[in-house]
Write an enzyme that holds these catalytic residues in place. Structure first.
Site, mmCIF file in Angstrom:
data_model
loop_
_atom_site.group_PDB
_atom_site.id
_atom_site.type_symbol
_atom_site.label_atom_id
_atom_site.label_comp_id
_atom_site.label_asym_id
_atom_site.label_seq_id
_atom_site.Cartn_x
_atom_site.Cartn_y
_atom_site.Cartn_z
ATOM 1 N N ASP A 125 -12.598 5.980 -10.594
ATOM 2 C CA ASP A 125 -11.599 5.907 -9.528
ATOM 3 C C ASP A 125 -10.660 7.108 -9.579
ATOM 4 O O ASP A 125 -10.286 7.665 -8.558
ATOM 5 C CB ASP A 125 -10.783 4.607 -9.619
ATOM 6 C CG ASP A 125 -9.681 4.589 -8.575
ATOM 7 O OD1 ASP A 125 -10.015 4.584 -7.380
ATOM 8 O OD2 ASP A 125 -8.493 4.645 -8.947
ATOM 9 N N LYS B 166 -9.813 -1.391 -10.175
ATOM 10 C CA LYS B 166 -8.841 -1.359 -11.277
ATOM 11 C C LYS B 166 -8.336 -2.753 -11.591
ATOM 12 O O LYS B 166 -8.164 -3.117 -12.757
ATOM 13 C CB LYS B 166 -7.661 -0.438 -10.900
ATOM 14 C CG LYS B 166 -8.057 1.031 -10.918
ATOM 15 C CD LYS B 166 -6.962 1.931 -10.417
ATOM 16 C CE LYS B 166 -6.811 1.827 -8.927
ATOM 17 N NZ LYS B 166 -6.084 2.866 -8.257
ATOM 18 N N SER C 239 -11.004 1.106 -4.473
ATOM 19 C CA SER C 239 -10.182 1.773 -5.482
ATOM 20 C C SER C 239 -9.215 0.773 -6.125
ATOM 21 O O SER C 239 -9.130 0.654 -7.357
ATOM 22 C CB SER C 239 -9.422 2.917 -4.793
ATOM 23 O OG SER C 239 -8.341 3.364 -5.556
ATOM 24 N N HIS D 286 -0.592 -6.983 -7.209
ATOM 25 C CA HIS D 286 -0.716 -5.544 -6.919
ATOM 26 C C HIS D 286 -0.139 -5.248 -5.540
ATOM 27 O O HIS D 286 -0.422 -5.953 -4.582
ATOM 28 C CB HIS D 286 -2.189 -5.118 -6.956
ATOM 29 C CG HIS D 286 -2.360 -3.656 -6.704
ATOM 30 N ND1 HIS D 286 -2.268 -2.714 -7.700
ATOM 31 C CD2 HIS D 286 -2.584 -2.969 -5.552
ATOM 32 C CE1 HIS D 286 -2.435 -1.508 -7.187
ATOM 33 N NE2 HIS D 286 -2.631 -1.641 -5.887
ATOM 34 N N ARG E 47 -10.585 12.507 -3.001
ATOM 35 C CA ARG E 47 -10.171 11.997 -1.676
ATOM 36 C C ARG E 47 -8.871 12.666 -1.227
ATOM 37 O O ARG E 47 -8.684 12.974 -0.054
ATOM 38 C CB ARG E 47 -9.984 10.476 -1.736
ATOM 39 C CG ARG E 47 -11.308 9.721 -1.772
ATOM 40 C CD ARG E 47 -11.075 8.262 -2.177
ATOM 41 N NE ARG E 47 -10.180 7.579 -1.274
ATOM 42 C CZ ARG E 47 -9.435 6.524 -1.628
ATOM 43 N NH1 ARG E 47 -9.483 6.045 -2.853
ATOM 44 N NH2 ARG E 47 -8.644 5.954 -0.756
#
Ligand code: URA
Length: 437
Positions: A161, A187, A183, A82, A168
């Site tokens: 999320d 995921k 967050s 990621h 946010r």
């Protein structure tokens, strides 16, 4: 339990219990806690922070707000990667076939992009016919058959999320380390991989603008992974200038294919080798980083990584000719150079400004529902440290509107800093946060 008391407790700098955090996430996700109370708590977290245990509890509560992928039918250690996001970041397109060719099963769920360019699934959709929505059984079956599949992450994964991120975004609470960490990791945990390699970007085109904050974010995410029993490592990498040369969906696909052919930009290749070696180590396919890099280089040089890419594209309905023929990817109507106004060396390229210029061309999303233009973008001709002569092209803009083309050219020009002295070479990988046991 009352939301008011939870807000008050965090506002006063106290630690929240796992129960209080779960109450907030479950209640907000179910629509029982209003936005104004959730916003107040987010702002209290923004100023007071969260401890490691609270951050892990928040991550797990968000993960548990929806479905979790079960990848247990796929043999082997599934390693996910990621990136916290950057300009021109197409590493996933190269890494996915590359590590799959090394025998690491890749069952990847990717998000769509919000901001400068699209996400990985948007980029893949620029390949005609490519299908990013597979049924769970098809997804698993494809990974078992050819070792790789990439699908669009569904709204059923960590739905809290999505709601929290939207809140946010409008309450100035995005850039909080515990909120970003929970967050991202919620995921990643919900998408089911056994181990995770994180690419935490730092610089003008990243969420984290300074190295210290990037290390803190990386440490926070690695700590969450280890608390919940997922092996996690992080690399802190430079995003002070765009990665590679191409920025824009189809343009980035082309550059990723060039890289799989051994003809890509040096920084992109270097990053893919560093992240890929970390993935091979976690998957038990290499004993050391040096061995991992050597394996990956062999797979690139022998054409096996490109072959795996073709197999992967074909399996998901994409036109495989994209790998060897020009004219398959969508192309913009107009192109124009951005000439340098002075001679010298490139001192810096403001990645954020380049990101804004591709947004202006239509390559990114202003909001979740925006349609993006897959063909437009920018191809840099000069990177930091390169010499340039007045009038020489700094970059080429690809646009479908002449007006936007002109505006983007101005922005690109302003992103470049040219000076007389050659700057020292920029470091790409600034550090690693190893897994914690
Ligand atoms: N990426 C995410 O998924 N979440 C954040 O909060 C920031 C970046």
């Amino acid at each position: 339990m009352r939301m008011y008391d939870i807000i008050l407790k965090k506002r006063n700098g106290k630690e929240l219990t796992a129960g209080e955090i779960q109450y907030f996430i479950a209640g907000y996700n179910a629509g029982e806690i209003p936005d104004y109370q959730a916003s107040a708590l987010l702002m209290a977290i923004y100023f007071q922070g969260l401890g490691d245990r609270e951050t892990a509890d928040l991550t797990m509560a968000i993960r548990d707000s929806g479905e979790q992928a079960d990848l247990s039918a796929i043999p082997g250690i599934k390693v996910d990667k990621h990136s916290t996001g950057g300009v021109g970041d197409k590493t996933t397109l190269v890494l996915v076939p590359l590590v799959a060719a090394a025998g690491v099963p890749v069952a990847k769920m990717s998000g769509r992009g919000l901001g400068h360019t699209g996400g990985t699934v948007d980029k893949l959709e620029s390949i005609p016919g490519f299908n990013v929505t597979l049924e769970p059984a098809q997804f698993i079956d494809q990974v078992r058959r050819i070792g790789v599949a990439v699908v669009a992450q569904t709204g059923h994964l960590a739905p809290a999320d999505k709601k929290l991120y939207a809140l946010r975004d409008v309450t100035a609470t995005v850039d909080s380390i515990p909120l970003i960490a929970s967050s991202v990791m919620s995921k990643k945990l919900a998408s089911g991989a056994d181990a995770i390699v994180l690419d935490v970007k730092v610089g003008s085109g990243a969420f984290m603008r300074d190295t210290q904050s990037a290390f803190k974010l990386a440490q926070t995410m690695v700590a969450i992974g280890s608390r919940v029993g997922r092996r996690t490592v992080a690399l802190i990498t430079d995003m002070d200038q765009p990665l590679g040369f191409a920025i824009g969906n189809a343009l980035e696909v082309k550059e990723a294919i060039d890289t799989l052919k051994g003809q890509g930009p040096g920084d992109l290749l270097e990053l893919c080798l560093s992240l890929g070696a970390a993935m091979l180590l976690l998957a038990g396919k290499a004993e050391s980083t040096a061995e991992g890099r050597a394996k990956l280089l062999t797979l690139l040089e022998s054409g096996q990584a490109l072959q795996k890419f073709i197999e992967f594209i074909t399996a998901q309905g994409g036109d495989p000719r994209v790998a060897w023929e020009d004219g398959i990817l969508p192309a913009a109507e107009f192109t124009a150079d951005v000439p340098a106004l002075a001679s010298g060396y490139i001192q810096g390229i403001n990645a954020e400004a380049i990101g804004r210029s591709v947004m202006l061309l239509g390559a990114g999303r202003e909001n979740i529902d925006s349609r993006i233009d897959l063909s437009v973008g920018i191809v840099l001709k000069k990177k930091v440290g390169d010499p340039v002569k007045q009038g020489e092209a700094l970059a080429v803009t690809h646009a479908n509107s002449k007006e936007r083309l002109e505006q983007a050219r101005e922005l690109v020009r302003s992103a470049y800093r040219i000076g007389e002295i050659k700057p020292p070479p920029a470091r790409l990988v600034l550090g690693t946060v190893p897994e914690m046991f």
